[in-house]
Scaffold this active site. Structure first.
Site, mmCIF file in Angstrom:
data_model
loop_
_atom_site.group_PDB
_atom_site.id
_atom_site.type_symbol
_atom_site.label_atom_id
_atom_site.label_comp_id
_atom_site.label_asym_id
_atom_site.label_seq_id
_atom_site.Cartn_x
_atom_site.Cartn_y
_atom_site.Cartn_z
ATOM 1 N N HIS A 95 72.603 -31.286 70.552
ATOM 2 C CA HIS A 95 71.643 -31.772 71.560
ATOM 3 C C HIS A 95 72.106 -33.068 72.200
ATOM 4 C CE1 HIS A 95 67.949 -31.121 73.585
ATOM 5 N NE2 HIS A 95 67.331 -30.505 72.604
ATOM 6 N N ASP A 140 70.950 -30.778 77.280
ATOM 7 C CA ASP A 140 69.550 -30.506 77.002
ATOM 8 C C ASP A 140 69.306 -29.003 76.983
ATOM 9 O OD1 ASP A 140 68.903 -33.221 76.867
ATOM 10 O OD2 ASP A 140 68.729 -33.331 79.054
#
Length: 464
Positions: free
Chosen positions: A435, A439
């Site tokens: 992450h 995104d």
């Protein structure tokens, strides 16, 4: 006059610091030729045969099968017919499985000899003032590893890097709060082994209250209480050493879990058209195209659209490094454990070339002949866990990569096709991603594109 030369375990490359003797290929008294393989060893990367740079008669072997040796440790001695005209032996220069038969490079660490019993006794009067013995057990039955750790700094490693056999041992000491500068290593030239650190940790547990910090810069003091309590009995059962390939996998997966904040998204896709396209390709003649190769081709096309996922995070520089080439790893289950061979420049290969390379690397993985170079350097991993008969998974990212695509089994399922219920070949696709590099929008876009290519292979024509 014959000269006896010592052959040491050479540097195997890729940062490997030790290897386990799997099988000796020669006996004492055998005549060996230059570059003849003499021993088979297993590293954390692969199983390799080590060639000897000397020709002559084997006079001694060091280490039984199953023994782990550090790089630079003696392997065997060979009596050669003529003395070498130079002071240091040189290898043949030939290369096998990624490394030559040249002498192992000199250690970069500055090694200080381990203190002897006399040294330990004399040093005990300085620093903490605690008498220290140099025997297997110390005064009042204190374990030897704990006694060694109580020797003042001046008697141990006071200058330069501490000689430690591997980064794993250094991490074990850091997590356990053990000061390596206070340890007298039991390895060659005072090299600190894993057993040395584990011995200190066991002794600390046995002491109950742990070590008390010394008021000065000296080593932690040994409690002056009576003999330590007996350590708790070990749990019953079969114990399997966590080493070799299994140990390397365990270390890498643990690091991935610690360092990478991963997330997973998944989608079901209708793979009927992809299966038909593959059947048509194979019916046309020529080399057979594997399903894994088609999925790899889809992956490289998706990475060209979403390059964020073909990257890694440089934690020290706090930068995301996006890579120009796709070196595609794929998970392969073997008798020795899970390995991830790497297809170099997968983005530049067509389906036929990918099929051939997958087949070659898979066979090498099964036979244990993969080289360290074929197991490192991946930038993205494809995990076809459908071969195990399961639909979905949330895999652990292959550190330091940024993502892994998982493919479940392809099975007939009810599916709405062109407005009607039909039986179609359905597959579940999952993407586990770092992450930090992107995104959910980017990850979802990548996975949706992969699913679109699976459902409509003609989409790939835009990127061929």
């Amino acid at each position: 006059m014959a000269q006896v030369l010592e052959f040491k375990l050479p540097d195997l490359g890729e940062g490997l610091t030790e290897a386990e003797i799997v099988r000796w290929l020669v006996q004492v008294g055998d005549v060996v030729a230059v570059d003849q393989p003499v021993v088979e060893v297993e590293t954390a990367k692969a199983m390799v045969e080590v060639p000897c740079p000397y020709g002559g008669v084997v006079t001694a072997r060091f280490g039984e099968e199953g023994t782990e040796l550090p790089v630079g440790a003696p392997l065997l001695t060979v009596a050669v017919g003529e003395p070498a005209p130079h002071t240091g032996p040189e290898g043949s220069g030939n290369v096998l499985v990624g490394y030559g038969t040249s002498e192992a490079p000199a250690r970069r660490r500055r090694l200080r000899p381990a203190p002897t019993a006399a040294d330990g006794a004399s040093a005990s009067t300085a620093g903490t003032g605690t008498p220290v013995a140099g025997a297997a057990t110390g005064r009042n039955g204190t374990p030897a590893s704990l006694v060694a750790a109580a020797v003042p700094v001046t008697a141990l490693h006071t200058e330069g890097p501490v000689p430690v056999i591997s980064p794993l041992v250094r991490r074990l000491a850091r997590e356990g709060g053990v000061d390596l500068r206070q340890l007298a290593g039991s390895g060659p030239d005072g090299l600190i082994l894993r057993a040395d650190v584990e011995g200190v940790l066991r002794a600390r547990t046995a002491q109950g209250n742990g070590w008390a910090e010394a008021p000065t810069a000296a080593a932690p003091a040994v409690p002056a209480a009576s003999a330590p309590a007996s350590p708790a009995p070990r749990a019953a059962g079969v114990r399997v050493p966590l080493k070799g390939v299994r140990g390397a996998v365990a270390g890498k997966l643990s690091r991935s879990r610690r360092e990478i904040p991963d997330a997973t998204c998944w989608v079901d896709a209708d793979a009927t058209e992809l299966m038909r396209a593959r059947a048509a390709m194979n019916a046309a003649g020529g080399p057979k195209i594997s399903l894994l190769a088609l999925l790899a081709r889809i992956c490289t096309a998706a990475l060209a659209r979403f390059p964020e996922l073909n990257s890694f995070v440089d934690t020290e520089a706090r930068e995301i490094v996006r890579l120009d080439h796709v070196h595609l790893g794929f998970a392969a289950q073997t008798e020795r454990g899970l390995v991830v061979p790497v297809v170099r420049d997968a983005h530049a290969r067509d389906a036929e070339a990918l099929s051939a390379e997958f087949a070659r690397l898979t066979e090498a993985a099964r036979t244990g002949t993969l080289t360290p170079g074929e197991l490192t350097g991946g930038t993205f991993t494809l995990n076809n866990y459908g071969v195990f008969g399961v639909d979905g998974s949330t895999p652990i990212i292959n550190h330091p990569e940024a993502a892994m695509l998982g493919v479940g089994r392809i099975v007939p399922k009810p599916w709405v096709h062109e407005g009607e219920l039909a039986v179609r070949q359905v597959v579940q696709l999952s993407l586990t991603f770092d992450h930090r590099v992107c995104d959910g929008g980017t990850a979802g876009g990548f996975l949706r594109y992969v699913a679109d290519c699976v459902e409509q292979p003609a989409v790939l024509l835009r990127t061929l």
